[in-house]
Enzyme design. Structure first.
Site, short mmCIF file in Angstrom:
data_model
loop_
_atom_site.label_atom_id
_atom_site.label_comp_id
_atom_site.label_asym_id
_atom_site.label_seq_id
_atom_site.Cartn_x
_atom_site.Cartn_y
_atom_site.Cartn_z
N GLY A 97 88.47 -7.07 6.51
CA GLY A 97 87.42 -6.58 5.60
C GLY A 97 87.46 -7.28 4.26
O GLY A 97 87.31 -6.65 3.22
N ALA A 98 87.66 -8.60 4.28
CA ALA A 98 87.76 -9.35 3.02
C ALA A 98 86.39 -9.82 2.54
O ALA A 98 86.30 -10.60 1.60
CB ALA A 98 88.69 -10.54 3.20
N GLY A 101 84.32 -5.73 -1.71
CA GLY A 101 85.15 -4.72 -2.33
C GLY A 101 86.60 -5.12 -2.54
O GLY A 101 86.91 -6.24 -2.99
N GLY A 103 88.99 -5.81 -0.41
CA GLY A 103 89.48 -6.93 0.41
C GLY A 103 89.14 -8.28 -0.22
O GLY A 103 89.99 -9.18 -0.31
N TYR A 278 86.55 10.17 8.07
CA TYR A 278 87.12 9.10 7.23
C TYR A 278 88.47 9.52 6.66
O TYR A 278 89.45 8.76 6.72
CB TYR A 278 86.15 8.76 6.08
CG TYR A 278 86.77 7.87 5.02
CD1 TYR A 278 86.72 6.49 5.14
CD2 TYR A 278 87.44 8.42 3.92
CE1 TYR A 278 87.31 5.66 4.18
CE2 TYR A 278 88.03 7.61 2.95
CZ TYR A 278 87.97 6.24 3.09
OH TYR A 278 88.56 5.44 2.14
P1 NDP Z 1 83.91 -1.99 1.22
O1 NDP Z 1 82.86 -1.32 2.03
O2 NDP Z 1 83.51 -2.79 0.05
O3 NDP Z 1 84.80 -2.93 2.15
C1 NDP Z 1 85.10 -2.57 3.46
C2 NDP Z 1 85.26 -3.81 4.28
O4 NDP Z 1 85.53 -3.43 5.63
C3 NDP Z 1 84.02 -4.69 4.32
O5 NDP Z 1 84.44 -6.02 4.21
C4 NDP Z 1 83.45 -4.41 5.67
O6 NDP Z 1 82.72 -5.49 6.23
C5 NDP Z 1 84.72 -4.21 6.46
N1 NDP Z 1 84.47 -3.58 7.75
C6 NDP Z 1 83.81 -2.44 8.02
N2 NDP Z 1 83.74 -2.25 9.35
C7 NDP Z 1 84.37 -3.28 9.93
C8 NDP Z 1 84.60 -3.66 11.27
N3 NDP Z 1 84.16 -2.94 12.29
N4 NDP Z 1 85.30 -4.79 11.50
C9 NDP Z 1 85.73 -5.56 10.48
N5 NDP Z 1 85.52 -5.26 9.21
C10 NDP Z 1 84.84 -4.14 8.93
O7 NDP Z 1 84.93 -0.82 0.80
P2 NDP Z 1 86.26 -0.83 -0.07
O8 NDP Z 1 86.56 -2.18 -0.54
O9 NDP Z 1 86.14 0.27 -1.03
O10 NDP Z 1 87.33 -0.39 1.01
C11 NDP Z 1 88.47 -1.14 1.31
C12 NDP Z 1 89.63 -0.21 1.62
O11 NDP Z 1 89.97 0.53 0.47
C13 NDP Z 1 89.37 0.81 2.72
O12 NDP Z 1 90.50 0.90 3.54
C14 NDP Z 1 89.18 2.11 1.95
O13 NDP Z 1 89.55 3.21 2.73
C15 NDP Z 1 90.15 1.89 0.83
N6 NDP Z 1 89.97 2.71 -0.35
C16 NDP Z 1 88.84 2.59 -1.11
C17 NDP Z 1 88.69 3.37 -2.23
C18 NDP Z 1 87.48 3.29 -3.08
O14 NDP Z 1 87.41 4.05 -4.03
N7 NDP Z 1 86.53 2.40 -2.81
C19 NDP Z 1 89.72 4.31 -2.64
C20 NDP Z 1 90.86 4.34 -1.76
C21 NDP Z 1 90.98 3.56 -0.67
P3 NDP Z 1 81.19 -5.81 5.80
O15 NDP Z 1 81.28 -6.54 4.50
O16 NDP Z 1 80.72 -6.66 6.92
O17 NDP Z 1 80.49 -4.51 5.70
MG1 PMR Z 2 86.59 12.47 -5.55
C1 PMR Z 2 91.43 13.16 -10.03
C2 PMR Z 2 90.37 13.48 -9.40
C3 PMR Z 2 89.68 12.72 -8.37
C4 PMR Z 2 89.96 11.47 -7.85
C5 PMR Z 2 91.06 10.52 -8.25
C6 PMR Z 2 89.00 11.22 -6.84
C7 PMR Z 2 88.97 10.08 -6.05
N1 PMR Z 2 88.14 12.28 -6.76
C8 PMR Z 2 88.54 13.23 -7.70
C9 PMR Z 2 87.95 14.47 -7.94
C10 PMR Z 2 86.76 14.93 -7.38
N2 PMR Z 2 86.03 14.27 -6.46
C11 PMR Z 2 86.13 16.18 -7.69
C12 PMR Z 2 86.63 17.20 -8.67
C13 PMR Z 2 84.99 16.25 -6.92
C14 PMR Z 2 83.98 17.36 -6.86
C15 PMR Z 2 82.98 17.15 -7.87
C16 PMR Z 2 84.94 15.03 -6.16
C17 PMR Z 2 83.92 14.73 -5.27
C18 PMR Z 2 83.94 13.60 -4.45
C19 PMR Z 2 82.99 13.25 -3.44
C20 PMR Z 2 81.76 13.98 -3.05
N3 PMR Z 2 84.93 12.62 -4.47
C21 PMR Z 2 84.63 11.73 -3.53
C22 PMR Z 2 83.48 12.08 -2.88
C23 PMR Z 2 83.22 11.09 -1.88
O1 PMR Z 2 82.29 11.03 -1.10
C24 PMR Z 2 84.39 10.14 -1.87
C25 PMR Z 2 85.15 10.41 -0.61
O2 PMR Z 2 85.72 11.42 -0.41
O3 PMR Z 2 85.18 9.45 0.30
C26 PMR Z 2 85.96 9.78 1.44
C27 PMR Z 2 85.22 10.55 -3.05
C28 PMR Z 2 86.36 10.01 -3.64
N4 PMR Z 2 87.03 10.64 -4.68
C29 PMR Z 2 88.07 9.85 -5.05
C30 PMR Z 2 88.09 8.68 -4.23
C31 PMR Z 2 89.08 7.56 -4.31
C32 PMR Z 2 87.03 8.79 -3.38
C33 PMR Z 2 86.66 7.65 -2.45
C34 PMR Z 2 87.08 7.66 -1.13
C35 PMR Z 2 88.36 7.12 -0.59
O4 PMR Z 2 88.43 5.99 -0.25
O5 PMR Z 2 89.30 7.84 -0.39
#
Ligand code: NDP
Ligand code: PMR
Ligand code: LMG
Length: 403
Positions: A97-98, A101, A103, A278
């Site tokens: 997934g590079a 985002g 990656g 997820y």
């Molecule tokens: P992006 O959607 O920007 O990146 C995800 C990547 O995964 C893309 O390159 C996408 O490809 C690729 N991908 C999706 N499906 C497939 C598949 N079937 N085969 C190969 N590649 C695939 O999201 P993020 O950069 O945010 O996510 C990267 C990682 O970080 C994930 O593991 C996510 O769970 C984790 N993460 C993200 C957070 C966030 O706040 N964003 C917080 C915590 C963890 P394509 O470009 O083709 O869509």
């Molecule tokens: Mg969340 C410290 C508080 C905190 C952090 C670090 C995250 C991270 N979130 C926080 C709080 C809250 N979130 C609160 C209080 C709410 C209710 C208002 C809230 C809601 C929320 C939603 C609806 N948050 C989300 C969503 C998403 O759809 C995202 C998700 O759950 O994806 C699975 C998300 C996220 N919050 C984060 C992070 C890192 C996400 C992104 C998803 C992930 O990759 O884990």
């Protein structure tokens, strides 16, 4: 009212952030890759131009380019020893997934050090090629190879293709993920597994199980397998308590194949919920990392690690969320939770887990504090449950055809 809610939320966060710090390795990110402020600005500029037109050199025929790239851009691996002083060859790191985002930011950060050759393992070959070019990654610093994690055949094909390049494998980063927060009905991988767990967990599970042998065979001094986790799978945090919460239950859905026909599409056997699927997949990622550590670390010396890179609220992960969410989520994370990090910063963090000499401890789930210092974080009870990790491993082995 909204303000009141906001301040309540903010004060709740300080408990989480400050309460659990157990700083062990403190690294100043500014010195890590020698990325200066102006480099960051450059990256900002290029990443916002990712949607630019196709570079002239690319044909529309992905297959041709794929073959060419594999044939032409494999790096020359050199091991030299001058005056008894060892010069380390370039490390080879596969990043799934590079193409966007985290990656992409990680691939760029590593490529720019000049010490890494990045194998960008992506489902959309042209998107990845374009992303690397737009990000300004040096031409000989990466190879794009096709990998669709939603197909186990593709995973096996990728492993074959990678081996054919004869590059050693030094680090594997399982980063790709899909998130379907608004889906009412499950969709499925080629083998019929629910898409989020099928892609994020099972695809990566097979990939890393197959590539562990390649890691073992590498002569690189610090070999690592990294599986990206998240705070939202950890119910010992506020973020992990936002409904729907992760819960694998007794794994009855997983054991049934997650096919939504004779078994549930959800690991715990419940009704389909895309956001929960997820979060469950992230729990599997974190459990898998620890099970790898228990089974392989001592024997192989490979470092197994997971991490929460911070909330990268602007990535493509939220592409399927409603527009209002996509608008409000970044400011909410920036100004209220303060959990926001930029793609660049998150890329540097994952880059540290790939290459920093001080992050070699195995079995660790890394996080970063407000000053961007890394620390060993604690996983929730479920995400650190030894018995559950073993069962997820065994059931997953059966599903991907390894047992
Ligand atoms: P992006 O959607 O920007 O990146 C995800 C990547 O995964 C893309 O390159 C996408 O490809 C690729 N991908 C999706 N499906 C497939 C598949 N079937 N085969 C190969 N590649 C695939 O999201 P993020 O950069 O945010 O996510 C990267 C990682 O970080 C994930 O593991 C996510 O769970 C984790 N993460 C993200 C957070 C966030 O706040 N964003 C917080 C915590 C963890 P394509 O470009 O083709 O869509
Ligand atoms: Mg969340 C410290 C508080 C905190 C952090 C670090 C995250 C991270 N979130 C926080 C709080 C809250 N979130 C609160 C209080 C709410 C209710 C208002 C809230 C809601 C929320 C939603 C609806 N948050 C989300 C969503 C998403 O759809 C995202 C998700 O759950 O994806 C699975 C998300 C996220 N919050 C984060 C992070 C890192 C996400 C992104 C998803 C992930 O990759 O884990
Ligand atoms: C679900 O809804 C959907 O149902 C699901 O389909 C999927 O989309 C999923 O994660 C994605 O979301 C989540 C929904 C419900 O939350 C929201 O969408 C936001 C609701 C807004 C609530 C107002 C909060 C006020 C904040 C002000 C913010 C400004 C605006 C920006 C908002 C945009 C971005 C989010 O969530 C709820 O039910 C609301 C309740 C959330 C509170 C959860 C916190 C529980 C805390 C429990 C305490 C835990 C203690 C542990 C602490 C340990 C620390 C050591």
């Amino acid at each position: 009212m909204a303000l009141q809610a906001a301040s309540l939320v903010s004060s709740a966060f300080s408990v989480r952030k400050d309460g659990k710090l157990n700083a062990s390795a403190s690294i100043k990110e500014s010195s890590l890759f020698g990325v200066s402020l102006s480099d960051e600005n450059k990256f900002d500029f290029v990443s916002s131009s990712l949607r630019c037109k196709r570079p002239h050199s690319l044909s529309k025929n992905g297959a041709i380019i794929r073959a060419q790239t594999i044939a032409t851009s494999a790096p020359s691996v050199t091991r030299s020893s001058l005056d008894g002083k060892k010069t380390l060859r370039k490390g080879n790191v596969v990043v799934t997934g590079a193409s966007s985002g985290l990656g992409l930011a990680t691939a760029k950060a590593l490529a720019e050090t000049g010490k890494w050759h990045v194998i960008m393992a992506c489902r959309d070959f042209l998107k990845a090629e374009r992303a690397a070019k737009s990000a300004g990654m040096p031409k000989d610093s990466y190879t794009v190879m096709h990998l669709d994690l939603a197909s186990l055949d593709s995973v096996r094909q990728f492993v074959d293709n990678f081996r054919r390049t004869e590059m050693p494998l030094d680090v594997l980063v399982c980063n790709a993920a899909v998130y379907q927060p608004t889906a009412n009905q499950p969709t499925f991988t080629a083998e019929g597994f629910e898409l989020s767990v099928g892609t994020n967990h099972l695809g990566h599970f097979l990939l890393s199980r197959l590539l562990i042998d390649d890691l073992k065979n590498s002569d690189y001094p610090s070999k690592r397998l990294i599986i990206v986790g998240s705070i939202t799978g950890n119910t010992n945090t506020l973020a992990g308590n936002v409904p729907p919460k992760a819960n694998l239950g007794d794994l009855r859905g997983l054991a049934g194949g997650l096919n939504g026909l004779n078994s549930s599409a959800m690991i715990d056997g419940g009704d389909f919920n895309g956001a929960k699927a997820y979060k469950d997949s992230k729990v599997c990622n974190m459990l898998t990392m620890q099970e790898f550590h228990r089974r392989f670390h001592e024997e192989t010396g490979i470092t197994f690690a997971s991490l929460y890179p911070g909330c990268i609220a602007t990535t493509g992960l939220f592409r399927e969320h409603i527009p209002l969410f996509r608008t409000l989520f970044p400011p909410f994370q920036k100004y209220i939770t303060k959990g926001y990090v930029s793609e660049i910063e998150a890329g540097k963090r994952l880059g540290q887990v790939v290459s920093d000499p001080s992050l070699t401890k195995s079995g660790v789930y890394w996080s970063w504090n407000k000053t961007s210092a890394s620390f060993e974080n604690q996983l929730s009870q479920e995400a650190s449950d030894i018995e559950k990790a073993r069962r997820v491993w065994e059931v997953s082995e059966k599903l991907v055809g390894l047992a």
